[in-house]
Enzyme design. Structure first.
Site, PDB file in Angstrom:
ATOM      1  N   ASP A 237       0.826  -1.206   0.000  1.00 23.03           N
ATOM      2  CA  ASP A 237       0.000   0.000   0.000  1.00 23.03           C
ATOM      3  C   ASP A 237       0.864   1.263   0.000  1.00 23.03           C
ATOM      4  O   ASP A 237       1.829   1.360   0.763  1.00 23.03           O
ATOM      5  CB  ASP A 237      -0.872   0.046   1.251  1.00 23.03           C
ATOM      6  CG  ASP A 237      -1.753  -1.181   1.429  1.00 23.03           C
ATOM      7  OD1 ASP A 237      -1.332  -2.286   1.051  1.00 23.03           O
ATOM      8  OD2 ASP A 237      -2.858  -1.031   1.979  1.00 23.03           O
ATOM      9  N   HIS A 239      -1.104   4.429  -0.507  1.00 25.43           N
ATOM     10  CA  HIS A 239      -2.152   5.275   0.073  1.00 25.43           C
ATOM     11  C   HIS A 239      -1.902   6.775  -0.061  1.00 25.43           C
ATOM     12  O   HIS A 239      -1.962   7.519   0.921  1.00 25.43           O
ATOM     13  CB  HIS A 239      -2.342   4.911   1.543  1.00 25.43           C
ATOM     14  CG  HIS A 239      -3.309   3.788   1.763  1.00 25.43           C
ATOM     15  ND1 HIS A 239      -4.603   3.810   1.300  1.00 25.43           N
ATOM     16  CD2 HIS A 239      -3.156   2.600   2.403  1.00 25.43           C
ATOM     17  CE1 HIS A 239      -5.221   2.691   1.638  1.00 25.43           C
ATOM     18  NE2 HIS A 239      -4.361   1.925   2.295  1.00 25.43           N
ATOM     19  N   ASP A 266      -4.148  -0.470  -3.293  1.00 24.03           N
ATOM     20  CA  ASP A 266      -4.286   0.651  -2.355  1.00 24.03           C
ATOM     21  C   ASP A 266      -3.272   1.750  -2.652  1.00 24.03           C
ATOM     22  O   ASP A 266      -2.501   2.182  -1.793  1.00 24.03           O
ATOM     23  CB  ASP A 266      -4.170   0.174  -0.907  1.00 24.03           C
ATOM     24  CG  ASP A 266      -5.457  -0.482  -0.411  1.00 24.03           C
ATOM     25  OD1 ASP A 266      -6.317  -0.792  -1.248  1.00 24.03           O
ATOM     26  OD2 ASP A 266      -5.583  -0.685   0.802  1.00 24.03           O
ATOM     27  N   ASP A 269      -6.463   6.981  -1.648  1.00 27.13           N
ATOM     28  CA  ASP A 269      -7.217   7.200  -0.404  1.00 27.13           C
ATOM     29  C   ASP A 269      -6.295   7.482   0.770  1.00 27.13           C
ATOM     30  O   ASP A 269      -5.141   7.056   0.799  1.00 27.13           O
ATOM     31  CB  ASP A 269      -8.132   6.021  -0.072  1.00 27.13           C
ATOM     32  CG  ASP A 269      -9.429   6.011  -0.875  1.00 27.13           C
ATOM     33  OD1 ASP A 269      -9.800   7.079  -1.383  1.00 27.13           O
ATOM     34  OD2 ASP A 269     -10.062   4.946  -0.993  1.00 27.13           O
ATOM     35  N   ARG A 270      -6.843   8.188   1.740  1.00 31.02           N
ATOM     36  CA  ARG A 270      -6.187   8.558   2.999  1.00 31.02           C
ATOM     37  C   ARG A 270      -5.099   9.619   2.787  1.00 31.02           C
ATOM     38  O   ARG A 270      -5.228  10.728   3.244  1.00 31.02           O
ATOM     39  CB  ARG A 270      -5.632   7.332   3.719  1.00 31.02           C
ATOM     40  CG  ARG A 270      -6.720   6.354   4.167  1.00 31.02           C
ATOM     41  CD  ARG A 270      -6.149   5.339   5.136  1.00 31.02           C
ATOM     42  NE  ARG A 270      -7.134   4.357   5.545  1.00 31.02           N
ATOM     43  CZ  ARG A 270      -8.029   4.517   6.521  1.00 31.02           C
ATOM     44  NH1 ARG A 270      -8.054   5.657   7.179  1.00 31.02           N
ATOM     45  NH2 ARG A 270      -8.884   3.564   6.825  1.00 31.02           N
ATOM     46  N   ASN A 298      -8.462  -3.094  -2.185  1.00 29.28           N
ATOM     47  CA  ASN A 298      -9.830  -2.807  -1.762  1.00 29.28           C
ATOM     48  C   ASN A 298     -10.135  -1.309  -1.783  1.00 29.28           C
ATOM     49  O   ASN A 298     -11.308  -0.917  -1.734  1.00 29.28           O
ATOM     50  CB  ASN A 298     -10.095  -3.373  -0.356  1.00 29.28           C
ATOM     51  CG  ASN A 298      -9.283  -2.689   0.721  1.00 29.28           C
ATOM     52  OD1 ASN A 298      -8.053  -2.645   0.665  1.00 29.28           O
ATOM     53  ND2 ASN A 298      -9.947  -2.151   1.730  1.00 29.28           N
ATOM     54  N   HIS A 299      -9.107  -0.462  -1.883  1.00 26.29           N
ATOM     55  CA  HIS A 299      -9.348   0.976  -2.000  1.00 26.29           C
ATOM     56  C   HIS A 299      -9.419   1.448  -3.452  1.00 26.29           C
ATOM     57  O   HIS A 299      -9.642   2.648  -3.675  1.00 26.29           O
ATOM     58  CB  HIS A 299      -8.284   1.761  -1.232  1.00 26.29           C
ATOM     59  CG  HIS A 299      -8.600   1.904   0.216  1.00 26.29           C
ATOM     60  ND1 HIS A 299      -9.280   2.972   0.747  1.00 26.29           N
ATOM     61  CD2 HIS A 299      -8.349   1.073   1.260  1.00 26.29           C
ATOM     62  CE1 HIS A 299      -9.422   2.809   2.053  1.00 26.29           C
ATOM     63  NE2 HIS A 299      -8.859   1.665   2.391  1.00 26.29           N
ATOM     64  N   HIS A 347      -3.763  -8.525  -3.088  1.00 27.91           N
ATOM     65  CA  HIS A 347      -3.829  -7.477  -2.070  1.00 27.91           C
ATOM     66  C   HIS A 347      -4.223  -7.990  -0.691  1.00 27.91           C
ATOM     67  O   HIS A 347      -3.572  -7.698   0.309  1.00 27.91           O
ATOM     68  CB  HIS A 347      -4.802  -6.382  -2.501  1.00 27.91           C
ATOM     69  CG  HIS A 347      -4.859  -5.251  -1.525  1.00 27.91           C
ATOM     70  ND1 HIS A 347      -3.833  -4.344  -1.368  1.00 27.91           N
ATOM     71  CD2 HIS A 347      -5.799  -4.891  -0.613  1.00 27.91           C
ATOM     72  CE1 HIS A 347      -4.142  -3.479  -0.424  1.00 27.91           C
ATOM     73  NE2 HIS A 347      -5.324  -3.784   0.058  1.00 27.91           N
ATOM     74  N   ARG A 397     -12.273  -6.764  10.178  1.00 28.24           N
ATOM     75  CA  ARG A 397     -12.685  -5.574   9.443  1.00 28.24           C
ATOM     76  C   ARG A 397     -14.188  -5.473   9.268  1.00 28.24           C
ATOM     77  O   ARG A 397     -14.703  -4.429   8.872  1.00 28.24           O
ATOM     78  CB  ARG A 397     -12.046  -5.567   8.043  1.00 28.24           C
ATOM     79  CG  ARG A 397     -10.542  -5.573   8.049  1.00 28.24           C
ATOM     80  CD  ARG A 397     -10.007  -5.712   6.633  1.00 28.24           C
ATOM     81  NE  ARG A 397      -8.567  -5.872   6.620  1.00 28.24           N
ATOM     82  CZ  ARG A 397      -7.696  -4.858   6.566  1.00 28.24           C
ATOM     83  NH1 ARG A 397      -8.125  -3.625   6.529  1.00 28.24           N
ATOM     84  NH2 ARG A 397      -6.402  -5.104   6.552  1.00 28.24           N
ATOM     85  N   HIS A 424      -2.303  -4.746   2.449  1.00 25.61           N
ATOM     86  CA  HIS A 424      -3.614  -4.572   3.089  1.00 25.61           C
ATOM     87  C   HIS A 424      -3.560  -4.205   4.570  1.00 25.61           C
ATOM     88  O   HIS A 424      -4.546  -3.741   5.114  1.00 25.61           O
ATOM     89  CB  HIS A 424      -4.413  -5.865   2.883  1.00 25.61           C
ATOM     90  CG  HIS A 424      -5.886  -5.778   3.131  1.00 25.61           C
ATOM     91  ND1 HIS A 424      -6.643  -4.688   2.795  1.00 25.61           N
ATOM     92  CD2 HIS A 424      -6.754  -6.675   3.683  1.00 25.61           C
ATOM     93  CE1 HIS A 424      -7.902  -4.929   3.111  1.00 25.61           C
ATOM     94  NE2 HIS A 424      -7.993  -6.109   3.656  1.00 25.61           N
TER      95      HIS A 424
END
Length: 493
Positions: A237, A239, A266, A269-270, A298-299, A347, A397, A424
């Site tokens: 990730d 991110h 990923d 995001d964030r 998943n993002h 991922h 999660r 992840h």
């Protein structure tokens, strides 16, 4: 209390032996002082657990532990704890609040809305809660509307887009992008992004549309061999942490014809430079299509992007069409990569069915289902996590599941693999080797969201297919906070 004394668990005695003050007070103080460090948050969680063992009738213990689960992104566990707190104390406003943010993180917006309405009912003067409830209502209405009008495949965001007629502004001072991607354009783009500049909107469209076509024509699981004189780097990730991505390239070498890269989902995001990362990775894919690989995470999904910032960032820096084009390109991304017939890189992790094989992954038609949903093979590849216990367990999660070392061993043996490589999850050391060496987690966003204090890592693999783990620290970045473009709902916790 009598039971606690009989068991030698008198809170005062434990307080003298184990921590200053009651376990709940100590854990709360520790948590407040430690939001910048995952290890300390985990320690606070341990103390809340001890508090629950001493007196499981206190709703506040479960509610406060739910908060630590949220900070550790264990939203499924947070929902469970918040629910227990509500059972013990139906008037516990914080528990409803925390269950709402956890349900939202699991994309269960209607459940989140119910809890926010309860918060507003119990605390009618809380203006912040009211605003968040109204924002959640908008999201639910929007999702219901999109579902209602969904009829077959929606038209592409590229429909009606005439790139040939688009004009690059006359004052644009960057390198021009022609019919093919060039290293000169990429070098200039990196410099522009470092200086807080954007690239021309026409070039954004060109990059995303061309990359989407390349991804679409790749198999669901590309299979890669590493020839003599070449190497591959696997990253986890990133991110939206653009400056940390550049640190990887500066330390490890930039992508080239002899140095392949695989980014394991990923990307966005964030972090607040998600468009910069996505455009740079896509540009490298266009420059080296057979030597640069991206897996979906998943993002790279609509629901996550609407909450965690990528949609807002696209609109703020470019426009809504940019987000929609990115969304279509994310749906075209491969879901896994097989390296040297030895390492499956995906991922999330493994499956709920022991009979799943690499052939099932190869045959998966990812183009029929744009979004992963809440069940199925694609969802499991993007969302699952390893656990230390054998067998399978519920997801921390709230989406997917957890799989034990026996599951990993059987999958690897059945498919002739040495190990799976996944991402992840934050790892404080940047990576972790578990499940007897058959499950490796690599995470490439150091000091995640500027608070976690973790290292970043990447894995180098040569023609001998030996794994070489590399760890690095976060680097300074401009004063823009993570989640700058995220939904205001994510500030609930």
């Amino acid at each position: 209390m009598e039971k606690q004394r009989q068991c030698g668990l008198c809170p005062k005695r434990l307080a003298r032996k184990s921590w200053p003050g009651s376990p709940n007070i100590f854990a709360k103080n520790l948590f407040r002082d430690s939001v910048s460090n995952l290890k300390l948050q985990q320690k606070a969680q341990e103390f809340y657990t001890k508090a629950i063992e001493i007196d499981p009738s206190q709703a506040v213990f479960y509610s406060n532990r739910a908060q630590t689960h949220i900070k550790l992104e264990a939203f499924g566990f947070a929902i469970s704890d918040a629910t227990k707190a509500i059972e013990l104390d139906p008037m516990n406003v914080k528990a409803y609040y925390r269950r709402a943010v956890s349900n939202l993180a699991c994309m269960k917006t209607k459940e989140a809305l119910k809890d926010l309405r309860m918060v507003c009912k119990q605390a009618p003067n809380d203006k912040d809660a009211k605003l968040k409830m109204q924002e959640c209502e908008k999201i639910v209405r929007r999702m219901d509307f999109l579902k209602a009008i969904e009829m077959g495949e929606p038209p592409s965001a590229a429909e009606g887009l005439d790139l040939n007629s688009m004009v690059v502004p006359s004052d644009y001072d960057g390198v021009q992008l022609g019919e093919t991607m060039t290293q000169e354009f990429i070098d200039d783009m990196i410099t522009r992004f470092q200086n807080g500049k954007k690239i021309a909107l026409k070039y954004v469209y060109q990059i995303v549309l061309r990359a989407k076509e390349v991804f679409y024509n790749e198999p669901t699981m590309p299979e890669v061999m590493i020839a003599e004189g070449k190497r591959m780097t696997v990253c986890g990730d990133t991110h939206g942490q653009f400056f940390d991505l550049l640190e990887i390239f500066n330390r490890n070498g930039y992508p080239s014809a002899t140095h392949a890269y695989l980014f394991n989902g990923d990307f966005v995001d964030r972090g607040s430079w998600s468009t910069e990362i996505a455009l740079l990775l896509y540009a490298y894919k266009l420059l080296n299509p057979s030597n640069f690989f991206l897996n979906r995470g998943n993002h790279e999904t609509d629901d996550m992007n609407r909450v965690y910032g990528f949609e807002g960032e696209c609109k703020a820096k470019y426009n809504e069409r940019t987000f929609k084009l990115f969304s279509e390109s994310f749906s075209a991304l491969p879901l896994a990569t097989l390296i040297g017939n030895k390492f499956l890189v995906l991922h999330g992790g493994l499956f709920s069915d022991d009979n799943i094989t690499l052939d099932d992954v190869r045959k998966l038609d990812r183009h029929r289902q744009r979004q992963p949903g809440q069940s199925g093979l694609m969802m499991e590849m993007l969302w699952t996590d390893p656990q230390t216990e054998p067998g399978r367990g519920p997801s921390k999660r709230g989406v997917g599941l957890q799989f034990g070392p026996d599951i990993t061993r059987k999958f690897c043996e059945r498919n002739g693999l040495e190990a799976i490589i996944r991402s992840h999850e934050v790892r404080m050391g940047g990576y972790e080797v578990e499940h007897d060496g058959r499950c490796i987690t690599v995470f490439s966003a150091p000091n995640y969201v500027d608070t976690s204090g973790n290292k970043g890592a990447y894995i180098n693999i040569g023609p001998d297919y030996k794994l070489h783990h590399n760890v690095f620290d976060a680097v300074p970045h401009p004063p823009i906070k993570p989640m700058a473009y995220a939904s205001g709902l994510m500030g609930m916790a």
